[in-house]
Enzyme design. Structure first.
Site, PDB file in Angstrom:
ATOM      1  N   SER A   1       7.392 -27.340  -8.854  1.00  0.00           N
ATOM      2  CA  SER A   1       7.123 -25.982  -8.367  1.00  0.00           C
ATOM      3  C   SER A   1       8.069 -25.681  -7.205  1.00  0.00           C
ATOM      4  O   SER A   1       8.873 -26.530  -6.821  1.00  0.00           O
ATOM      5  CB  SER A   1       5.667 -25.859  -7.942  1.00  0.00           C
ATOM      6  N   SER A   2       7.968 -24.506  -6.651  1.00  0.00           N
ATOM      7  CA  SER A   2       8.803 -24.082  -5.511  1.00  0.00           C
ATOM      8  C   SER A   2      10.290 -24.023  -5.842  1.00  0.00           C
ATOM      9  O   SER A   2      11.129 -24.357  -5.016  1.00  0.00           O
ATOM     10  CB  SER A   2       8.616 -24.996  -4.292  1.00  0.00           C
TER      11      SER A   2
ATOM     12  N   LYS B   1      21.561 -34.831 -12.532  1.00  0.00           N
ATOM     13  CA  LYS B   1      20.842 -35.364 -13.694  1.00  0.00           C
ATOM     14  C   LYS B   1      20.212 -34.249 -14.531  1.00  0.00           C
ATOM     15  O   LYS B   1      19.571 -33.331 -13.986  1.00  0.00           O
ATOM     16  CB  LYS B   1      19.740 -36.322 -13.200  1.00  0.00           C
TER      17      LYS B   1
ATOM     18  N   CYS C   1      -1.851  -5.529  12.822  1.00  0.00           N
ATOM     19  CA  CYS C   1      -3.241  -5.737  12.423  1.00  0.00           C
ATOM     20  C   CYS C   1      -3.995  -6.520  13.499  1.00  0.00           C
ATOM     21  O   CYS C   1      -4.327  -5.959  14.522  1.00  0.00           O
ATOM     22  CB  CYS C   1      -3.302  -6.391  11.047  1.00  0.00           C
TER      23      CYS C   1
ATOM     24  N   HIS D   1      -0.228  -2.904   8.007  1.00  0.00           N
ATOM     25  CA  HIS D   1       0.813  -3.922   7.791  1.00  0.00           C
ATOM     26  C   HIS D   1       2.129  -3.275   7.369  1.00  0.00           C
ATOM     27  O   HIS D   1       2.412  -3.175   6.172  1.00  0.00           O
ATOM     28  CB  HIS D   1       0.356  -4.907   6.710  1.00  0.00           C
TER      29      HIS D   1
ATOM     30  N   GLU E   1       4.910  -4.498   7.391  1.00  0.00           N
ATOM     31  CA  GLU E   1       5.809  -5.489   6.765  1.00  0.00           C
ATOM     32  C   GLU E   1       5.806  -5.407   5.238  1.00  0.00           C
ATOM     33  O   GLU E   1       6.671  -5.982   4.595  1.00  0.00           O
ATOM     34  CB  GLU E   1       5.470  -6.908   7.242  1.00  0.00           C
TER      35      GLU E   1
HETATM   36  N1  GLN Z   1      -9.230 -10.358  11.197  1.00  0.00           N
HETATM   37  C1  GLN Z   1      -8.921  -9.007  11.495  1.00  0.00           C
HETATM   38  C2  GLN Z   1      -9.752  -8.050  10.662  1.00  0.00           C
HETATM   39  O1  GLN Z   1     -10.286  -8.420   9.651  1.00  0.00           O
HETATM   40  C3  GLN Z   1      -7.453  -8.730  11.278  1.00  0.00           C
HETATM   41  C4  GLN Z   1      -7.023  -8.819   9.857  1.00  0.00           C
HETATM   42  C5  GLN Z   1      -5.534  -8.948   9.676  1.00  0.00           C
HETATM   43  O2  GLN Z   1      -4.801  -9.232  10.630  1.00  0.00           O
HETATM   44  N2  GLN Z   1      -5.041  -8.768   8.473  1.00  0.00           N
HETATM   45  O3  GLN Z   1      -9.877  -6.908  11.002  1.00  0.00           O
END
Ligand code: GLN
Length: 533
Positions: free
Chosen positions: A12-13, A187, A381, A507, A509
């Site tokens: 894997s990986s 190999k 978050c 988030h 990201e």
């Molecule tokens: N634990 C926090 C919450 O549930 C933050 C969650 C997170 O950072 N994704 O609100």
């Protein structure tokens, strides 16, 4: 519609997800419409309930699906818009089959892996093709060929090929060609054996993508071609990349992967013009400036636990012609004594998401350091909740302020459960998930950073800012710069008396792309550059 299945052999990986995504990039650059899908053989319904140490990052889609981080590669490398239909696990497949059985839909038959489980797997592939019509559907099968739990998926593919015709399907097998030092040789035997395993099931790869530390010489290519029964030009070298994963599509293009794939599938398109991608990679590997930023987290030992955050930082840094040197700081071992030494030379502090109490006090200290030293801070978050607790305790002087996630008896629960979360006891897919709108207050740093006041971002949390503390916090310089449209949920905060201290309940990201860095990351990196110089 053409179908590509990506399987993995030997270990894997191997970077199957990345290989599949890179192929997606190349096909899109040939003008094709691509969609991507991951089939995971584990029994969890989704990875949302798995510990990041176990599984790495949980990637969240617009519709709230909690997925494998490979879906993150798909979204970053292609223009696909993914939904819960783009990801299925054995857990989901069995859940559907058992629901059907309980509903009596199998009309008294014995319910079996073949045909009922395999039918459900095929149904999911066809369904995706209907929901997201495209020229090429790339499906990655998780795990390694030879795993017991992967068998139903491979059998389903075998049947699928019979149904849609051999000409419309291509199998790309990602394999390992190890270098044995004592012999001084690459190999091929492990690859031969994993292909034998595939053949047992009735599948035969059309393309071999060989992961290797060393170049595949002509001899090794020939051997692989003969023993694995794959045309010579379909033996593709997938060499380890030491600078950036975004180079993968370019290297695979040099190996003519996309040409071989299109030829085999009878697709006619002009060659891929990868110049935009090349420019991005060039910027990424030839930075003019450098900047050190700290990620103060707790899942640092798993290299993929913060995958999308790292990638978002790299995208933003490249757009500013700089390289981000990321310092990983384990929050659990951060205290007042060692903090100055650990954080003294960083130009920015990022506190990522997380769950549970462990490490939170260290993160609070890091937020305090950033606030007091005017070091740029980006909280994601949990990172926003941490910044709130720190400000409440140390500026507003609310002693014992905390989140009820960490201290249920806190006299000042500045972070508390969302009202709709109070009666929830089940853990799977019960958080506030997926994309929600946020309205940004005019005149704030957030409004300037985004360049607009209406945004949509992805969420995954149970707790939120407690509005009872709003006035006390705002009076002291804590700015609530973004909320849900009804004003009830705090989504974005910043500090009035600080050059760049922003944190969000969502988030960002999950929405950064190589050529379109996320504004919050770009703003943060620009502030770090200014602070560092
Ligand atoms: N634990 C926090 C919450 O549930 C933050 C969650 C997170 O950072 N994704 O609100």
């Amino acid at each position: 519609m053409k179908y590509i299945f990506v399987t993995g052999g030997v270990v894997s990986s191997l970077g199957k997800g990345l290989a599949a995504a890179a192929l997606g990039t190349l096909l899109e650059h040939r003008g094709l419409k691509v969609t991507m899908q991951k089939l995971d053989p584990y029994l969890n319904v989704d990875p949302g309930t798995m510990n990041p140490f176990e599984h790495g990052e949980v990637y969240v889609l617009d519709d709230g699906a909690e997925c494998d981080l490979d879906l993150g590669h798909y979204e970053r490398f292609t223009n696909c818009l993914l939904s819960k239909s783009n990801s299925s696990s054995s857990g989901q497949v069995y859940e559907s089959v058992i629901k059907n059985e309980r509903a009596g839909n199998y009309l008294g038959k014995t319910v079996q892996v073949i045909p009922h489980v395999t039918d459900e797997i095929k149904r999911r592939i066809y369904q995706l093709g209907k929901e997201q019509p495209c020229d090429v559907l790339i499906t990655e099968i998780g795990g390694t060929v030879g795993d017991i739990e992967g068998l139903p998926f491979l059998e389903a593919i075998r049947q699928f090929i019979q149904e849609v015709g051999d000409d419309n399907v291509l199998i790309m097998h990602v394999t390992l060609v190890p270098f044995i030092k004592a012999a001084g040789e690459l190999k091929t035997k492990p690859s031969q054996q994993s292909i034998a395993k595939l053949r047992e099931i009735g599948l035969h790869p059309d393309v071999l993508l060989c992961r290797t530390e060393h170049p595949l010489n002509e001899d090794v290519r020939r051997k692989l071609s003969v023993f694995c029964n794959v045309p010579l030009d379909a033996v593709i070298e997938g060499r380890d990349i030491d600078d950036t994963i975004y180079r993968a599509p370019l290297l695979l293009q040099k190996e003519k992967l996309d040409e071989v794939v299109c030829q085999r599938l009878g697709i006619q398109t002009p060659p891929a013009d990868m110049s935009d991608w090349e420019r991005f990679v060039k910027r990424m590997v030839n930075p003019k400036k450098r900047v050190r930023i700290a990620i103060v987290g707790k899942y640092l030992e798993h290299k993929d636990a913060y995958k999308s955050i790292y990638e978002s930082i790299y995208h933003a840094a490249a757009s500013l012609d700089c390289k981000a040197d990321i310092v990983e700081v384990d929050a659990e071992f951060l205290d007042k004594e060692n903090l100055p030494e650990r954080l003294h030379d960083v130009a920015g502090v990022l506190v990522p998401g997380g769950f549970g109490e462990r490490g939170t006090e260290g993160k609070i200290l890091a937020a305090q350091f950033a606030r007091e030293s005017e070091t740029p801070y980006l909280g994601l978050c949990l990172g926003m909740q941490i910044a709130t607790i720190e400000f409440a305790r140390n500026v507003v002087k609310l002693e014992g302020a905390n989140s009820t996630e960490f201290d249920q008896k806190s006299p000042h629960p500045v972070i508390d459960l969302l009202p709709e979360q109070k009666k929830v006891s089940r853990k799977g897919a019960t958080m506030r998930l997926g994309t929600w709108p946020t309205v940004i207050r005019e005149g704030t740093k957030a409004a300037k950073t985004y360049g607009r006041t209406e945004i949509r971002e992805r969420h995954r949390h149970r707790y939120e800012f407690n509005q009872e503390y709003r006035e006390r916090m705002e009076g002291a310089g804590f700015v609530i710069s973004g909320t849900s449209p009804d004003g009830k949920l705090v989504e974005l905060i910043e500090l009035r008396d600080h050059p760049w201290f922003l944190a969000c309940q969502y988030h960002p990201e999950f929405q950064s792309k190589p050529n379109a860095p996320h504004p919050l990351f770009k703003g943060f990196m620009a502030a770090c550059l200014a602070h560092g110089n």
